[in-house]
Design an enzyme around this catalytic site. Structure first.
Site, PDB file in Angstrom:
ATOM      1  N   TYR A 144       0.811  -1.213   0.000  1.00  0.00           N
ATOM      2  CA  TYR A 144       0.000   0.000   0.000  1.00  0.00           C
ATOM      3  C   TYR A 144       0.847   1.268   0.000  1.00  0.00           C
ATOM      4  O   TYR A 144       0.356   2.336  -0.311  1.00  0.00           O
ATOM      5  CB  TYR A 144      -0.943   0.018   1.216  1.00  0.00           C
ATOM      6  CG  TYR A 144      -1.992  -1.072   1.202  1.00  0.00           C
ATOM      7  CD1 TYR A 144      -2.137  -1.925   0.115  1.00  0.00           C
ATOM      8  CD2 TYR A 144      -2.843  -1.254   2.287  1.00  0.00           C
ATOM      9  CE1 TYR A 144      -3.082  -2.929   0.111  1.00  0.00           C
ATOM     10  CE2 TYR A 144      -3.805  -2.269   2.286  1.00  0.00           C
ATOM     11  CZ  TYR A 144      -3.915  -3.100   1.193  1.00  0.00           C
ATOM     12  OH  TYR A 144      -4.858  -4.093   1.193  1.00  0.00           O
ATOM     13  N   LYS A 195       3.628 -15.439   2.249  1.00  0.00           N
ATOM     14  CA  LYS A 195       3.542 -16.162   0.969  1.00  0.00           C
ATOM     15  C   LYS A 195       4.985 -16.407   0.519  1.00  0.00           C
ATOM     16  O   LYS A 195       5.410 -15.982  -0.565  1.00  0.00           O
ATOM     17  CB  LYS A 195       2.748 -15.284  -0.031  1.00  0.00           C
ATOM     18  CG  LYS A 195       2.379 -15.951  -1.323  1.00  0.00           C
ATOM     19  CD  LYS A 195       1.295 -17.007  -1.185  1.00  0.00           C
ATOM     20  CE  LYS A 195       1.035 -17.657  -2.535  1.00  0.00           C
ATOM     21  NZ  LYS A 195       0.246 -18.895  -2.419  1.00  0.00           N
ATOM     22  N   ASP A 228      -2.835 -18.144   1.598  1.00  0.00           N
ATOM     23  CA  ASP A 228      -4.004 -18.764   0.962  1.00  0.00           C
ATOM     24  C   ASP A 228      -4.567 -19.873   1.854  1.00  0.00           C
ATOM     25  O   ASP A 228      -5.780 -20.001   2.026  1.00  0.00           O
ATOM     26  CB  ASP A 228      -3.660 -19.299  -0.454  1.00  0.00           C
ATOM     27  CG  ASP A 228      -2.309 -19.988  -0.523  1.00  0.00           C
ATOM     28  OD1 ASP A 228      -1.525 -19.891   0.446  1.00  0.00           O
ATOM     29  OD2 ASP A 228      -2.018 -20.628  -1.549  1.00  0.00           O
ATOM     30  N   ASP A 252      -5.137  -6.903   5.861  1.00  0.00           N
ATOM     31  CA  ASP A 252      -6.349  -6.184   5.477  1.00  0.00           C
ATOM     32  C   ASP A 252      -7.445  -7.200   5.136  1.00  0.00           C
ATOM     33  O   ASP A 252      -8.582  -7.120   5.621  1.00  0.00           O
ATOM     34  CB  ASP A 252      -6.015  -5.299   4.255  1.00  0.00           C
ATOM     35  CG  ASP A 252      -7.122  -4.326   3.909  1.00  0.00           C
ATOM     36  OD1 ASP A 252      -8.137  -4.304   4.637  1.00  0.00           O
ATOM     37  OD2 ASP A 252      -6.981  -3.596   2.916  1.00  0.00           O
ATOM     38  N   ASP A 256     -10.666  -8.655   7.751  1.00  0.00           N
ATOM     39  CA  ASP A 256     -12.079  -8.521   7.369  1.00  0.00           C
ATOM     40  C   ASP A 256     -12.771  -9.882   7.369  1.00  0.00           C
ATOM     41  O   ASP A 256     -13.929  -9.997   7.773  1.00  0.00           O
ATOM     42  CB  ASP A 256     -12.208  -7.868   5.984  1.00  0.00           C
ATOM     43  CG  ASP A 256     -12.284  -6.350   6.097  1.00  0.00           C
ATOM     44  OD1 ASP A 256     -11.911  -5.829   7.178  1.00  0.00           O
ATOM     45  OD2 ASP A 256     -12.692  -5.685   5.130  1.00  0.00           O
TER      46      ASP A 256
END
Ligand code: NAD
Length: 366
Positions: A144, A195, A228, A252, A256
Protein backbone atom coordinates in the site's frame (compact mmCIF):
# COMPACT_ATOMS: atom_id res chain seq x y z
CA UNK A 1 -4.55 10.66 40.78
CA UNK A 2 -3.37 9.37 37.33
CA UNK A 3 -4.54 11.61 34.48
CA UNK A 4 -5.64 10.08 31.18
CA UNK A 5 -5.06 12.62 28.45
CA UNK A 6 -6.63 11.57 25.18
CA UNK A 7 -8.19 13.03 22.04
CA UNK A 8 -11.80 12.14 21.23
CA UNK A 9 -12.48 12.14 17.49
CA UNK A 10 -16.04 10.88 17.20
CA UNK A 11 -16.41 11.33 13.43
CA UNK A 12 -19.62 10.89 11.46
CA UNK A 13 -23.05 9.20 11.43
CA UNK A 14 -23.07 6.61 14.26
CA UNK A 15 -19.58 7.77 15.37
CA UNK A 16 -20.82 10.42 17.85
CA UNK A 17 -23.71 8.16 18.97
CA UNK A 18 -21.47 5.32 20.10
CA UNK A 19 -18.67 7.62 21.26
CA UNK A 20 -20.86 9.36 23.84
CA UNK A 21 -21.81 5.94 25.26
CA UNK A 22 -18.17 4.84 25.40
CA UNK A 23 -17.35 8.02 27.33
CA UNK A 24 -20.16 7.28 29.80
CA UNK A 25 -18.59 3.90 30.53
CA UNK A 26 -15.12 5.40 30.76
CA UNK A 27 -16.27 8.11 33.20
CA UNK A 28 -17.92 5.47 35.36
CA UNK A 29 -14.79 3.33 35.48
CA UNK A 30 -12.55 6.37 36.01
CA UNK A 31 -14.58 7.45 39.01
CA UNK A 32 -14.44 4.00 40.58
CA UNK A 33 -10.75 3.51 39.84
CA UNK A 34 -9.63 6.99 40.87
CA UNK A 35 -8.57 8.14 37.39
CA UNK A 36 -8.84 11.67 36.06
CA UNK A 37 -10.01 11.98 32.44
CA UNK A 38 -8.72 14.77 30.25
CA UNK A 39 -10.72 14.06 27.08
CA UNK A 40 -10.45 16.70 24.34
CA UNK A 41 -13.02 16.45 21.58
CA UNK A 42 -12.25 17.49 18.00
CA UNK A 43 -13.83 17.25 14.56
CA UNK A 44 -12.57 14.71 12.05
CA UNK A 45 -13.73 13.24 8.74
CA UNK A 46 -16.97 14.64 7.35
CA UNK A 47 -17.40 16.79 10.47
CA UNK A 48 -13.94 18.22 9.80
CA UNK A 49 -14.86 18.97 6.19
CA UNK A 50 -18.18 20.58 7.12
CA UNK A 51 -16.84 22.70 10.00
CA UNK A 52 -13.23 23.44 8.99
CA UNK A 53 -12.93 22.67 5.26
CA UNK A 54 -10.79 19.54 5.64
CA UNK A 55 -11.05 16.02 6.99
CA UNK A 56 -8.11 16.39 9.34
CA UNK A 57 -8.07 20.04 10.48
CA UNK A 58 -4.81 21.43 11.94
CA UNK A 59 -6.50 22.02 15.30
CA UNK A 60 -7.53 18.36 15.47
CA UNK A 61 -4.03 17.16 14.65
CA UNK A 62 -2.59 19.48 17.33
CA UNK A 63 -4.95 18.07 19.96
CA UNK A 64 -3.87 14.55 18.96
CA UNK A 65 -0.20 15.54 19.24
CA UNK A 66 -0.82 16.93 22.71
CA UNK A 67 -2.55 13.71 23.83
CA UNK A 68 -1.33 10.30 24.94
CA UNK A 69 -3.83 8.41 22.76
CA UNK A 70 -6.65 8.92 20.26
CA UNK A 71 -10.11 7.49 20.79
CA UNK A 72 -11.56 7.42 17.29
CA UNK A 73 -15.13 6.81 16.09
CA UNK A 74 -15.40 6.30 12.37
CA UNK A 75 -15.60 8.64 9.42
CA UNK A 76 -17.25 8.99 6.04
CA UNK A 77 -20.61 8.36 4.48
CA UNK A 78 -22.89 9.29 1.59
CA UNK A 79 -22.79 13.01 2.36
CA UNK A 80 -19.14 13.28 1.26
CA UNK A 81 -19.01 10.51 -1.36
CA UNK A 82 -18.96 12.93 -4.31
CA UNK A 83 -15.71 14.56 -3.18
CA UNK A 84 -12.51 13.69 -5.10
CA UNK A 85 -10.96 10.45 -3.76
CA UNK A 86 -8.07 12.15 -1.97
CA UNK A 87 -10.49 14.47 -0.11
CA UNK A 88 -12.76 11.65 1.07
CA UNK A 89 -12.98 11.48 4.88
CA UNK A 90 -11.32 8.08 5.36
CA UNK A 91 -8.49 8.74 2.96
CA UNK A 92 -7.92 12.34 4.05
CA UNK A 93 -8.20 11.77 7.81
CA UNK A 94 -7.41 8.21 8.82
CA UNK A 95 -4.51 7.55 6.47
CA UNK A 96 -2.70 10.81 7.37
CA UNK A 97 -3.19 10.05 11.07
CA UNK A 98 -1.69 6.59 10.58
CA UNK A 99 1.21 8.13 8.72
CA UNK A 100 1.75 11.08 11.07
CA UNK A 101 1.96 8.89 14.16
CA UNK A 102 3.56 5.89 12.37
CA UNK A 103 0.75 3.63 13.55
CA UNK A 104 2.44 0.46 12.32
CA UNK A 105 0.74 -2.21 14.45
CA UNK A 106 -2.95 -2.92 14.06
CA UNK A 107 -4.28 -5.21 16.77
CA UNK A 108 -7.73 -6.66 16.18
CA UNK A 109 -9.27 -9.06 18.66
CA UNK A 110 -11.55 -11.53 16.89
CA UNK A 111 -13.95 -12.25 19.69
CA UNK A 112 -17.30 -13.99 19.41
CA UNK A 113 -19.01 -14.88 22.66
CA UNK A 114 -20.47 -18.35 23.00
CA UNK A 115 -23.95 -16.78 23.31
CA UNK A 116 -23.59 -15.12 19.90
CA UNK A 117 -22.36 -18.03 17.79
CA UNK A 118 -25.57 -17.83 15.74
CA UNK A 119 -24.28 -14.46 14.43
CA UNK A 120 -21.38 -16.22 12.71
CA UNK A 121 -21.70 -17.70 9.23
CA UNK A 122 -19.67 -20.64 10.59
CA UNK A 123 -21.71 -23.62 11.84
CA UNK A 124 -22.13 -23.51 15.62
CA UNK A 125 -20.82 -27.07 16.02
CA UNK A 126 -17.45 -25.89 14.68
CA UNK A 127 -17.25 -23.03 17.19
CA UNK A 128 -19.22 -24.28 20.23
CA UNK A 129 -17.39 -21.88 22.54
CA UNK A 130 -17.37 -18.96 20.14
CA UNK A 131 -14.15 -17.48 18.73
CA UNK A 132 -11.24 -15.92 20.57
CA UNK A 133 -8.26 -15.03 18.39
CA UNK A 134 -6.16 -11.93 17.68
CA UNK A 135 -5.00 -10.57 14.33
CA UNK A 136 -1.89 -8.39 14.25
CA UNK A 137 -1.54 -6.56 10.95
CA UNK A 138 1.46 -4.49 9.84
CA UNK A 139 -0.09 -1.18 8.86
CA UNK A 140 2.45 1.20 7.38
CA UNK A 141 4.50 -0.89 4.94
CA UNK A 142 4.09 -3.33 2.08
CA UNK A 143 2.12 -2.95 -1.11
CA UNK A 144 0.00 0.00 0.00
CA UNK A 145 2.94 2.35 0.51
CA UNK A 146 5.82 1.00 -1.60
CA UNK A 147 7.19 3.10 -4.47
CA UNK A 148 7.00 3.11 -7.47
CA UNK A 149 3.23 3.21 -7.45
CA UNK A 150 2.01 4.46 -10.79
CA UNK A 151 0.11 3.91 -14.01
CA UNK A 152 1.88 4.76 -17.23
CA UNK A 153 1.48 4.41 -20.99
CA UNK A 154 4.09 2.10 -22.52
CA UNK A 155 5.81 2.83 -25.87
CA UNK A 156 3.45 0.37 -27.59
CA UNK A 157 0.45 2.36 -26.30
CA UNK A 158 -0.60 -0.19 -23.69
CA UNK A 159 -1.31 0.96 -20.13
CA UNK A 160 0.70 -0.46 -17.24
CA UNK A 161 0.11 -0.08 -13.51
CA UNK A 162 2.68 -0.87 -10.83
CA UNK A 163 2.44 -1.28 -7.05
CA UNK A 164 5.52 -2.16 -5.08
CA UNK A 165 5.63 -4.50 -2.11
CA UNK A 166 8.56 -3.55 0.05
CA UNK A 167 9.61 -4.40 3.63
CA UNK A 168 12.71 -3.64 5.65
CA UNK A 169 13.91 -6.07 8.29
CA UNK A 170 13.49 -3.39 10.97
CA UNK A 171 9.82 -2.96 10.03
CA UNK A 172 9.26 -6.71 10.36
CA UNK A 173 11.13 -6.87 13.65
CA UNK A 174 9.00 -4.22 15.31
CA UNK A 175 5.71 -5.88 14.31
CA UNK A 176 7.16 -9.23 15.44
CA UNK A 177 7.84 -7.62 18.83
CA UNK A 178 4.19 -6.47 19.05
CA UNK A 179 2.99 -9.93 18.09
CA UNK A 180 5.22 -11.62 20.66
CA UNK A 181 3.90 -9.29 23.39
CA UNK A 182 0.32 -10.13 22.40
CA UNK A 183 1.09 -13.87 22.33
CA UNK A 184 2.71 -13.64 25.77
CA UNK A 185 -0.46 -12.12 27.22
CA UNK A 186 -2.44 -15.13 25.92
CA UNK A 187 -1.49 -18.76 25.11
CA UNK A 188 2.08 -18.04 23.86
CA UNK A 189 1.15 -19.36 20.42
CA UNK A 190 2.00 -17.23 17.39
CA UNK A 191 1.32 -17.99 13.73
CA UNK A 192 3.12 -15.86 11.16
CA UNK A 193 1.32 -15.67 7.84
CA UNK A 194 3.11 -14.99 4.55
CA UNK A 195 3.54 -16.16 0.97
CA UNK A 196 7.17 -17.19 1.23
CA UNK A 197 6.80 -19.74 -1.59
CA UNK A 198 6.34 -16.85 -4.07
CA UNK A 199 7.28 -13.44 -2.65
CA UNK A 200 10.74 -12.10 -1.77
CA UNK A 201 9.24 -9.85 0.92
CA UNK A 202 7.67 -12.94 2.48
CA UNK A 203 11.01 -14.81 2.49
CA UNK A 204 12.51 -11.90 4.46
CA UNK A 205 9.37 -11.75 6.63
CA UNK A 206 9.58 -15.44 7.57
CA UNK A 207 13.32 -15.36 8.27
CA UNK A 208 13.06 -12.17 10.32
CA UNK A 209 10.13 -13.38 12.44
CA UNK A 210 11.88 -16.74 12.97
CA UNK A 211 15.15 -15.06 14.02
CA UNK A 212 13.36 -12.54 16.24
CA UNK A 213 11.43 -15.21 18.13
CA UNK A 214 14.47 -17.51 18.46
CA UNK A 215 16.55 -14.68 19.91
CA UNK A 216 13.99 -12.80 22.01
CA UNK A 217 11.09 -15.11 22.71
CA UNK A 218 12.05 -18.79 22.95
CA UNK A 219 8.99 -19.22 25.20
CA UNK A 220 6.70 -18.56 22.20
CA UNK A 221 5.52 -21.45 20.02
CA UNK A 222 5.95 -20.05 16.51
CA UNK A 223 4.39 -21.55 13.40
CA UNK A 224 4.18 -20.31 9.81
CA UNK A 225 1.37 -20.56 7.30
CA UNK A 226 0.88 -19.46 3.70
CA UNK A 227 -1.79 -16.80 3.36
CA UNK A 228 -4.00 -18.76 0.96
CA UNK A 229 -4.11 -21.65 3.43
CA UNK A 230 -4.71 -19.21 6.31
CA UNK A 231 -7.77 -17.79 4.52
CA UNK A 232 -9.20 -21.33 4.39
CA UNK A 233 -8.19 -22.33 7.92
CA UNK A 234 -9.82 -19.21 9.34
CA UNK A 235 -13.24 -20.38 8.18
CA UNK A 236 -12.59 -24.10 8.73
CA UNK A 237 -11.37 -23.87 12.29
CA UNK A 238 -10.66 -20.33 13.52
CA UNK A 239 -9.64 -21.29 17.04
CA UNK A 240 -6.61 -23.22 15.80
CA UNK A 241 -5.07 -19.74 15.79
CA UNK A 242 -4.40 -17.78 18.93
CA UNK A 243 -2.42 -14.77 17.73
CA UNK A 244 -1.51 -14.40 14.08
CA UNK A 245 0.70 -11.75 12.55
CA UNK A 246 0.93 -10.75 8.92
CA UNK A 247 1.89 -7.99 6.51
CA UNK A 248 -0.35 -5.09 5.48
CA UNK A 249 -2.40 -6.37 2.54
CA UNK A 250 -2.74 -9.95 3.80
CA UNK A 251 -3.83 -8.48 7.15
CA UNK A 252 -6.35 -6.18 5.48
CA UNK A 253 -8.04 -9.17 3.86
CA UNK A 254 -7.73 -11.68 6.73
CA UNK A 255 -8.90 -9.19 9.36
CA UNK A 256 -12.08 -8.52 7.37
CA UNK A 257 -12.61 -12.25 6.99
CA UNK A 258 -12.15 -12.54 10.74
CA UNK A 259 -14.70 -9.75 11.30
CA UNK A 260 -17.29 -11.62 9.26
CA UNK A 261 -16.84 -14.92 11.07
CA UNK A 262 -17.13 -13.06 14.40
CA UNK A 263 -20.68 -11.96 13.62
CA UNK A 264 -21.30 -8.26 13.97
CA UNK A 265 -18.99 -5.32 13.31
CA UNK A 266 -20.75 -3.72 16.26
CA UNK A 267 -18.79 -5.98 18.63
CA UNK A 268 -15.26 -5.63 17.25
CA UNK A 269 -12.66 -3.20 18.54
CA UNK A 270 -9.17 -2.40 17.30
CA UNK A 271 -5.96 -0.71 18.35
CA UNK A 272 -3.34 0.82 16.09
CA UNK A 273 -0.11 1.32 17.98
CA UNK A 274 2.51 3.84 16.97
CA UNK A 275 6.28 3.65 16.84
CA UNK A 276 6.47 6.57 19.28
CA UNK A 277 5.97 6.62 23.03
CA UNK A 278 3.48 8.86 24.80
CA UNK A 279 4.24 11.04 27.84
CA UNK A 280 3.88 7.94 30.04
CA UNK A 281 6.52 6.05 28.06
CA UNK A 282 3.86 3.71 26.63
CA UNK A 283 2.84 3.25 22.98
CA UNK A 284 0.87 6.12 21.48
CA UNK A 285 -2.17 4.56 19.86
CA UNK A 286 -5.40 5.11 17.95
CA UNK A 287 -8.37 3.07 19.15
CA UNK A 288 -11.47 2.55 17.02
CA UNK A 289 -14.29 0.15 16.22
CA UNK A 290 -13.64 -2.24 13.34
CA UNK A 291 -16.77 -1.09 11.49
CA UNK A 292 -17.59 2.12 9.70
CA UNK A 293 -20.15 4.86 10.22
CA UNK A 294 -23.20 2.65 9.47
CA UNK A 295 -25.23 5.40 7.73
CA UNK A 296 -28.12 2.92 7.30
CA UNK A 297 -28.85 2.96 11.03
CA UNK A 298 -27.46 6.38 12.05
CA UNK A 299 -29.78 8.66 14.01
CA UNK A 300 -32.07 5.81 15.06
CA UNK A 301 -30.43 5.18 18.41
CA UNK A 302 -29.95 1.48 17.61
CA UNK A 303 -26.21 1.23 16.88
CA UNK A 304 -24.29 -1.26 18.98
CA UNK A 305 -21.92 0.72 21.24
CA UNK A 306 -19.89 -2.36 22.30
CA UNK A 307 -17.13 -1.99 19.68
CA UNK A 308 -16.49 1.60 20.73
CA UNK A 309 -16.65 0.69 24.42
CA UNK A 310 -14.25 -2.23 23.92
CA UNK A 311 -11.92 0.15 22.05
CA UNK A 312 -11.67 2.28 25.21
CA UNK A 313 -10.61 -0.86 27.08
CA UNK A 314 -7.80 -1.39 24.56
CA UNK A 315 -6.76 2.26 25.05
CA UNK A 316 -6.57 1.80 28.82
CA UNK A 317 -4.50 -1.36 28.37
CA UNK A 318 -1.99 -0.30 25.72
CA UNK A 319 -1.56 3.47 26.00
CA UNK A 320 -2.18 3.87 29.74
CA UNK A 321 -0.98 0.52 31.09
CA UNK A 322 -4.22 0.10 33.05
CA UNK A 323 -4.98 -3.61 32.78
CA UNK A 324 -7.49 -3.86 35.62
CA UNK A 325 -10.00 -1.24 34.40
CA UNK A 326 -9.53 -2.52 30.84
CA UNK A 327 -10.38 -6.07 31.90
CA UNK A 328 -13.33 -4.78 33.96
CA UNK A 329 -14.85 -3.08 30.91
CA UNK A 330 -14.35 -6.20 28.77
CA UNK A 331 -15.93 -8.41 31.44
CA UNK A 332 -18.88 -6.02 31.81
CA UNK A 333 -19.60 -6.07 28.06
CA UNK A 334 -19.46 -9.86 28.09
CA UNK A 335 -21.74 -10.03 31.15
CA UNK A 336 -24.27 -7.64 29.63
CA UNK A 337 -24.48 -9.71 26.44
CA UNK A 338 -24.51 -12.99 28.34
CA UNK A 339 -27.40 -11.77 30.45
CA UNK A 340 -29.41 -11.09 27.30
CA UNK A 341 -28.85 -7.40 26.43
CA UNK A 342 -28.85 -7.24 22.63
CA UNK A 343 -28.82 -4.45 20.09
CA UNK A 344 -30.54 -5.33 16.81
CA UNK A 345 -27.32 -6.45 15.06
CA UNK A 346 -26.89 -9.32 17.56
CA UNK A 347 -30.55 -10.03 18.39
CA UNK A 348 -31.19 -12.51 15.50
CA UNK A 349 -34.73 -11.23 15.12
CA UNK A 350 -35.43 -11.47 18.87
CA UNK A 351 -36.04 -8.61 21.28
CA UNK A 352 -33.50 -5.83 21.01
CA UNK A 353 -32.65 -2.65 22.88
CA UNK A 354 -31.18 0.67 21.77
CA UNK A 355 -27.70 2.15 22.04
CA UNK A 356 -28.28 3.84 25.36
CA UNK A 357 -30.04 0.89 26.99
CA UNK A 358 -27.17 -1.37 25.90
CA UNK A 359 -24.74 0.96 27.65
CA UNK A 360 -27.00 0.99 30.71
CA UNK A 361 -26.74 -2.81 30.80
CA UNK A 362 -22.95 -2.57 30.63
CA UNK A 363 -22.89 0.04 33.39
CA UNK A 364 -25.10 -2.20 35.50
CA UNK A 365 -22.72 -5.10 34.89
CA UNK A 366 -19.83 -2.90 36.02
P1 NAD B 1 -20.12 -0.11 7.94
O1 NAD B 1 -19.13 -0.88 8.74
O2 NAD B 1 -20.38 1.28 8.33
O3 NAD B 1 -21.51 -0.90 7.94
C1 NAD B 1 -21.64 -2.24 7.46
C2 NAD B 1 -22.86 -2.89 8.12
O4 NAD B 1 -22.55 -3.14 9.50
C3 NAD B 1 -24.09 -2.00 8.10
O5 NAD B 1 -25.22 -2.76 7.90
C4 NAD B 1 -24.10 -1.38 9.48
O6 NAD B 1 -25.39 -1.02 9.92
C5 NAD B 1 -23.48 -2.49 10.33
N1 NAD B 1 -22.79 -1.93 11.49
C6 NAD B 1 -21.56 -1.35 11.53
N2 NAD B 1 -21.29 -0.91 12.77
C7 NAD B 1 -22.38 -1.21 13.52
C8 NAD B 1 -22.73 -1.00 14.88
N3 NAD B 1 -21.89 -0.38 15.73
N4 NAD B 1 -23.93 -1.43 15.32
C9 NAD B 1 -24.78 -2.07 14.50
N5 NAD B 1 -24.52 -2.30 13.21
C10 NAD B 1 -23.32 -1.87 12.72
O7 NAD B 1 -19.61 -0.20 6.43
P2 NAD B 1 -20.11 0.61 5.14
O8 NAD B 1 -21.60 0.73 5.15
O9 NAD B 1 -19.44 -0.06 4.01
O10 NAD B 1 -19.44 2.04 5.29
C11 NAD B 1 -20.15 3.20 5.71
C12 NAD B 1 -19.17 4.36 5.75
O11 NAD B 1 -18.18 4.12 6.76
C13 NAD B 1 -18.41 4.56 4.43
O12 NAD B 1 -18.33 5.93 4.15
C14 NAD B 1 -17.05 4.00 4.72
O13 NAD B 1 -16.06 4.63 3.95
C15 NAD B 1 -16.90 4.34 6.19
N6 NAD B 1 -15.93 3.51 6.91
C16 NAD B 1 -15.14 4.15 7.81
C17 NAD B 1 -14.23 3.42 8.55
C18 NAD B 1 -13.37 4.14 9.54
O14 NAD B 1 -13.59 5.29 9.82
N7 NAD B 1 -12.38 3.49 10.10
C19 NAD B 1 -14.15 2.03 8.39
C20 NAD B 1 -15.01 1.40 7.48
C21 NAD B 1 -15.90 2.16 6.73
Amino acid sequence: MPTLKFAVLAGDYIGPEVMSEALRVLRHVAEEEGLELLARQADVGGAGIDNHGKALPEGTLRICEESDAILFGSVGGPKWEKLPPNEQPERAALLPLRKHFTLFANIRPGLLYRELTAASPIKTERIPDGIDIVCIRELTGGLYFGKPKETKTLPDGDLQAVDTMVYRRSEIERIAATAVAAARSRKRKLCSIDKANVLETSVLWRKTVTDYVAKNAPDIELTHMYVDNAAMQLVRSPNQFDVFVTENMFGDILSDEMAVICGSLGMLSSASLGAGRNSLGLPFGLYEPAGGTAPDIAGKGVANPCAQILSTALMLRYSFGLEKPAARIEAAVRRAVTSGARTCDIAFGGASIGTRAMTDAILAAL
